[in-house]
Design a protein around this motif. Structure first.
Motif, PDB file in Angstrom:
ATOM      1  N   GLN A   1      -1.533   5.583  16.922  1.00  0.00           N
ATOM      2  CA  GLN A   1      -1.395   4.607  18.005  1.00  0.00           C
ATOM      3  C   GLN A   1      -0.976   3.233  17.478  1.00  0.00           C
ATOM      4  O   GLN A   1      -0.895   2.278  18.240  1.00  0.00           O
ATOM      5  N   ARG A   2      -0.746   3.157  16.170  1.00  0.00           N
ATOM      6  CA  ARG A   2      -0.352   1.921  15.494  1.00  0.00           C
ATOM      7  C   ARG A   2      -1.464   0.861  15.556  1.00  0.00           C
ATOM      8  O   ARG A   2      -1.203  -0.326  15.482  1.00  0.00           O
ATOM      9  N   ARG A   3      -2.679   1.304  15.646  1.00  0.00           N
ATOM     10  CA  ARG A   3      -3.857   0.425  15.646  1.00  0.00           C
ATOM     11  C   ARG A   3      -4.421   0.437  14.224  1.00  0.00           C
ATOM     12  O   ARG A   3      -5.489   0.979  13.955  1.00  0.00           O
TER      13      ARG A   3
ATOM     14  N   LEU B   1      -2.496   4.072   3.263  1.00  0.00           N
ATOM     15  CA  LEU B   1      -1.407   3.935   4.237  1.00  0.00           C
ATOM     16  C   LEU B   1      -1.681   2.780   5.200  1.00  0.00           C
ATOM     17  O   LEU B   1      -0.792   1.979   5.505  1.00  0.00           O
ATOM     18  N   CYS B   2      -2.917   2.708   5.674  1.00  0.00           N
ATOM     19  CA  CYS B   2      -3.290   1.620   6.597  1.00  0.00           C
ATOM     20  C   CYS B   2      -3.197   0.268   5.901  1.00  0.00           C
ATOM     21  O   CYS B   2      -2.647  -0.685   6.456  1.00  0.00           O
ATOM     22  N   ALA B   3      -3.749   0.190   4.701  1.00  0.00           N
ATOM     23  CA  ALA B   3      -3.725  -1.071   3.955  1.00  0.00           C
ATOM     24  C   ALA B   3      -2.290  -1.529   3.734  1.00  0.00           C
ATOM     25  O   ALA B   3      -1.972  -2.713   3.870  1.00  0.00           O
ATOM     26  N   SER B   4      -1.426  -0.583   3.424  1.00  0.00           N
ATOM     27  CA  SER B   4      -0.017  -0.905   3.210  1.00  0.00           C
ATOM     28  C   SER B   4       0.612  -1.445   4.486  1.00  0.00           C
ATOM     29  O   SER B   4       1.344  -2.448   4.470  1.00  0.00           O
ATOM     30  N   ARG B   5       0.324  -0.804   5.616  1.00  0.00           N
ATOM     31  CA  ARG B   5       0.852  -1.265   6.914  1.00  0.00           C
ATOM     32  C   ARG B   5       0.343  -2.656   7.261  1.00  0.00           C
ATOM     33  O   ARG B   5       1.021  -3.413   7.958  1.00  0.00           O
ATOM     34  N   LEU B   6      -0.852  -2.982   6.793  1.00  0.00           N
ATOM     35  CA  LEU B   6      -1.461  -4.283   7.086  1.00  0.00           C
ATOM     36  C   LEU B   6      -1.062  -5.346   6.061  1.00  0.00           C
ATOM     37  O   LEU B   6      -1.501  -6.491   6.154  1.00  0.00           O
ATOM     38  N   GLY B   7      -0.241  -4.965   5.078  1.00  0.00           N
ATOM     39  CA  GLY B   7       0.199  -5.922   4.064  1.00  0.00           C
ATOM     40  C   GLY B   7      -0.849  -6.212   3.003  1.00  0.00           C
ATOM     41  O   GLY B   7      -0.746  -7.191   2.277  1.00  0.00           O
ATOM     42  N   ARG B   8      -1.830  -5.352   2.889  1.00  0.00           N
ATOM     43  CA  ARG B   8      -2.890  -5.508   1.891  1.00  0.00           C
ATOM     44  C   ARG B   8      -2.543  -4.656   0.674  1.00  0.00           C
ATOM     45  O   ARG B   8      -3.150  -3.613   0.416  1.00  0.00           O
TER      46      ARG B   8
END
Length: 164
Positions: free
Chosen positions: A21-23, A52-59
């Protein structure tokens, strides 16, 4: 999860749903909580999802840390090694990236079912250029050009070398 906050499998499914959901922030929180269950059998996958999430968040540093934990738990997998080496190159950690890329390269060489992607080849090309290894660069460039001539990575490599 309302009934059992320790239900790690449900937490990972919910995290995957949130990711789809891109959340990403909420998904990150679910995966982070799931990593605390040291007895969970798919813990390596949870760290991969966290990365993957951290990467999407720029972390980037959190993503690198999570990818490394996933590799330590799961062992060598193409996706893990490819993404980890790519991210390390992106953050300028070339020496560490080269170690993971070499593991990736050995994995590809040892299995006929696995082959480099345009993205992994571009990572290797960046490493070869940074290290001044013109033979390795030429070999990887040939693979990229022959296997993926229309890829965006091939175009990026051409742009990268246009000044030479």
């Amino acid at each position: 999860m309302n009934y059992d906050s320790d239900y790690t499998r449900g937490r990972t499914y919910y995290g995957a749903f949130l990711y789809a959901q891109r959340r990403f922030e909420e998904a990150y929180e679910q995966f982070e909580k799931a990593t605390e269950d040291t007895g969970f059998e798919d813990r390596g996958q949870v760290f991969y999802n966290l990365a993957l999430c951290a990467s999407r968040l720029g972390r980037d540093e959190k993503a690198i840390e999570a990818y490394e934990k996933a590799v330590n738990i799961q062992g060598d997998s193409f996706e893990l090694l490819s993404e980890l080496s790519r991210l390390l190159v992106y953050t300028g950690q070339y020496e560490q990236a080269a170690r993971y890329f070499e593991r990736l390269d050995r994995l590809v060489a040892s299995s006929p079912a696995i082959r480099h992607t345009p993205r992994s080849l571009l990572t290797g090309l960046r490493l070869a250029r940074h290290g001044g290894d013109s033979n390795r660069e030429a070999s990887l460039a040939l693979l990229l050009r022959n296997l993926y001539p229309e890829s965006s990575e091939n175009k990026q490599y051409k742009a990268l070398t246009a000044d030479d």
